[in-house]
Write an enzyme that holds these catalytic residues in place. Structure first.
Site, PDB file in Angstrom:
ATOM      1  N   ASP A  30      -8.588  14.225 -40.673  1.00  0.00           N
ATOM      2  CA  ASP A  30     -10.176  15.139 -40.547  1.00  0.00           C
ATOM      3  C   ASP A  30     -11.197  14.186 -39.982  1.00  0.00           C
ATOM      4  OD1 ASP A  30      -9.176  16.754 -42.822  1.00  0.00           O
ATOM      5  OD2 ASP A  30      -9.271  15.213 -43.803  1.00  0.00           O
ATOM      6  N   HIS A  62      -8.067  12.735 -44.634  1.00  0.00           N
ATOM      7  CA  HIS A  62      -6.975  12.832 -44.280  1.00  0.00           C
ATOM      8  C   HIS A  62      -6.951  12.218 -42.300  1.00  0.00           C
ATOM      9  CE1 HIS A  62      -6.373  16.172 -46.600  1.00  0.00           C
ATOM     10  NE2 HIS A  62      -5.051  16.261 -46.889  1.00  0.00           N
TER      11      HIS A  62
HETATM   12  C1  XLS Z   1      -4.145  20.426 -51.525  1.00  0.00           C
HETATM   13  C2  XLS Z   1      -4.388  18.559 -52.122  1.00  0.00           C
HETATM   14  C3  XLS Z   1      -4.354  18.115 -50.623  1.00  0.00           C
HETATM   15  C4  XLS Z   1      -4.383  16.667 -50.943  1.00  0.00           C
HETATM   16  C5  XLS Z   1      -4.478  15.871 -49.529  1.00  0.00           C
HETATM   17  O1  XLS Z   1      -3.931  21.296 -51.911  1.00  0.00           O
HETATM   18  O2  XLS Z   1      -5.100  18.933 -53.193  1.00  0.00           O
HETATM   19  O3  XLS Z   1      -5.983  18.667 -50.791  1.00  0.00           O
HETATM   20  O4  XLS Z   1      -5.211  16.531 -52.081  1.00  0.00           O
HETATM   21  O5  XLS Z   1      -3.959  15.743 -48.939  1.00  0.00           O
END
Ligand code: XLS
Ligand code: NI
Ligand code: NI
Length: 446
Positions: free
Chosen positions: A109, A106
């Site tokens: 991150d 993200h």
């Molecule tokens: C949350 C989601 C998230 C996505 C990315 O439950 O899995 O981690 O994969 O934003």
């Protein structure tokens, strides 16, 4: 070079073979082993995610940090960019040692938000430059990037589906920047997960308007992808709920209907998460098969739920049976293209040793690799496929084909039955036999 972080782990996790006892060796994942014409790494395109593994400290709604992540907490407050660089260095040390070809992030991150939007962008750009250097140095690739449109309080009532158009615009700006960053890093895909694109209560929600907003938003993203020449795939990640009570991208079927309504079927595919499938009341197998049937399968977030817990616990995958069936559908359909298997999985809060992160990913990769062997054997053997085909063989007849082509009305079929059309004869579905057949492949995978 910064000091290594994972000092107890050798330069590379070796492949030890099925009988290896070393917890820091692969038993099944042998990246270069060729299975049905592709290496394991090419089949699986495995990725490590930055959020659970490097941007989460083990805190939960009931308690504080438990994990040893020295770039979070106080260091991140005192020197956010220095801490972010330290985190990135540790992540790439991890990726290199583990030997996975891809990672996912993200925007938040990589770099923390700044005092305003411009500073957030500048911070992200600096960390993207640094990431680009790591990619060149290591040969690792970006499976996908995504924008975090759910953590900041401005997104509490949604991003694209927020009642306030200013939030829609802010989210659009953030995705624009993150999509361009993903493009710069050679990302194979870009993901949109609508964590807060849903509602908490219908009492204050205009469903129709919010769905239209989401459709507009996704259309803007697709247009921008073409404008900048991003060659990757745009993926939507379905999830039924959590954090919201209801999410609009509930499951693959809901996303497919949504894409049809906004004329985006040829532009957008799905990123299917194993645990999200379970939360939606489906099997992983179902979600993959549905996406394949609709022609919108894109990528996988590999993890596992817990049978007794009704939320997204993001365990590392441990069930060969579960993953084999999903992988079987993927291989039947020709395998992955731009997608991969991203470990959207996190350690348990008590797994506090630095080596635990390796142990978890090794176990997950071994589960995936063994599932691949099972799935490839089932495809090569062909008996499951043959039986499925045989089940529909009646549709090959000339008369049945003409019905399917639309050459018979309901009234004509009524007349046919009245005129003594045959009474259909029940045939066995052979489910238990088929399940036993699958079990044989699981037992024999080598
Ligand atoms: C949350 C989601 C998230 C996505 C990315 O439950 O899995 O981690 O994969 O934003
Ligand atoms: Ni996910
Ligand atoms: Ni998830």
């Amino acid at each position: 070079m910064p000091e290594p972080f994972f000092t107890e782990v050798p330069e590379h996790i070796p492949y030890g073979g099925p009988d290896a006892d070393d917890a820091l060796a692969f038993r099944w994942y042998d990246a270069d082993r060729v299975v049905s014409g592709r290496t394991m790494a090419e089949h699986l395109r495995p990725a490590v995610c930055l959020w659970h593994s490097f941007a989460w400290d083990g805190s939960d709604p009931f308690g504080q940090a438990t994990l040893d992540r020295p770039w979070l907490g106080q260091p991140a407050v005192a020197d956010p960019m220095g801490a972010a660089r330290g985190r990135l260095a540790a992540a790439f040390e991890f990726l290199e040692k583990l030997g996975t070809p891809f990672f996912c992030f993200h925007d938040r991150d990589l770099a923390p938000e700044g005092a305003d939007f411009a500073e957030s962008c500048a911070r992200l750009d600096a960390l993207v430059d640094e990431t680009a250097e790591h990619l060149t140095r290591t040969g690792i690739g970006l499976l996908w990037g995504t924008a975090n449109l759910f953590s900041h309080p401005r997104y509490a009532a949604g991003a694209a589906t927020n009642p306030d158009p200013e939030v829609f615009a802010y989210a659009a700006a953030q995705v624009c920047h993150c999509l361009e960053a993903t493009h710069r890093l050679g990302g194979a895909n870009y993901v949109l997960w609508g964590g807060r694109e849903g509602y908490e209560t219908l009492l204050n929600t205009d469903l129709r308007r919010e769905l239209d907003q989401l459709g507009r938003f996704l259309t803007l993203v697709v247009e921008h992808k073409h404008r900048i020449g991003f060659p990757g795939t745009i993926l939507v990640e379905p999830k039924p709920f959590e954090p919201t009570k209801h999410q609009y991208d509930f499951d693959v079927a809901a996303v497919y209907a949504f894409l049809q309504r906004f004329d985006l079927v040829d532009e957008v595919k799905v990123n299917i998460e194993v645990n999200h499938a379970t939360l939606a009341g489906h099997d992983f197998h179902h979600e993959i098969a549905y996406a394949m049937a609709a022609g919108i399968f894109g990528s996988v977030d590999a993890n596992a739920g817990d049978d007794r817990l009704g939320w997204d616990v993001d365990r590392f995958p441990g069930s060969v049976e579960q993953l084999s069936l999903g992988l079987y559908e993927i291989l039947r359909g020709g395998g992955l293209t731009t997608g991969g298997f991203n470990f959207d999985a996190k350690l348990r809060r008590q797994s506090i040793d630095r080596t635990d992160l390796f142990r978890a990913h090794i176990a997950g990769l071994d589960t995936l690799a063994r599932s691949l062997l099972v799935a490839a054997a089932m495809v090569e053997d062909g008996s499951l496929e043959r039986r499925r085909t045989e089940r529909y063989v009646g549709w090959d007849g000339e008369e049945a084909r003409s019905w399917f082509a639309g050459n018979a009305s309901l009234a004509e079929l009524h007349r046919r039955a009245l005129d003594g059309g045959p009474e259909p004869e029940p045939v066995s579905g052979r489910q238990e036999e088929l399940e036993h057949l699958v079990a044989r492949f699981v037992e024999r995978a080598r």
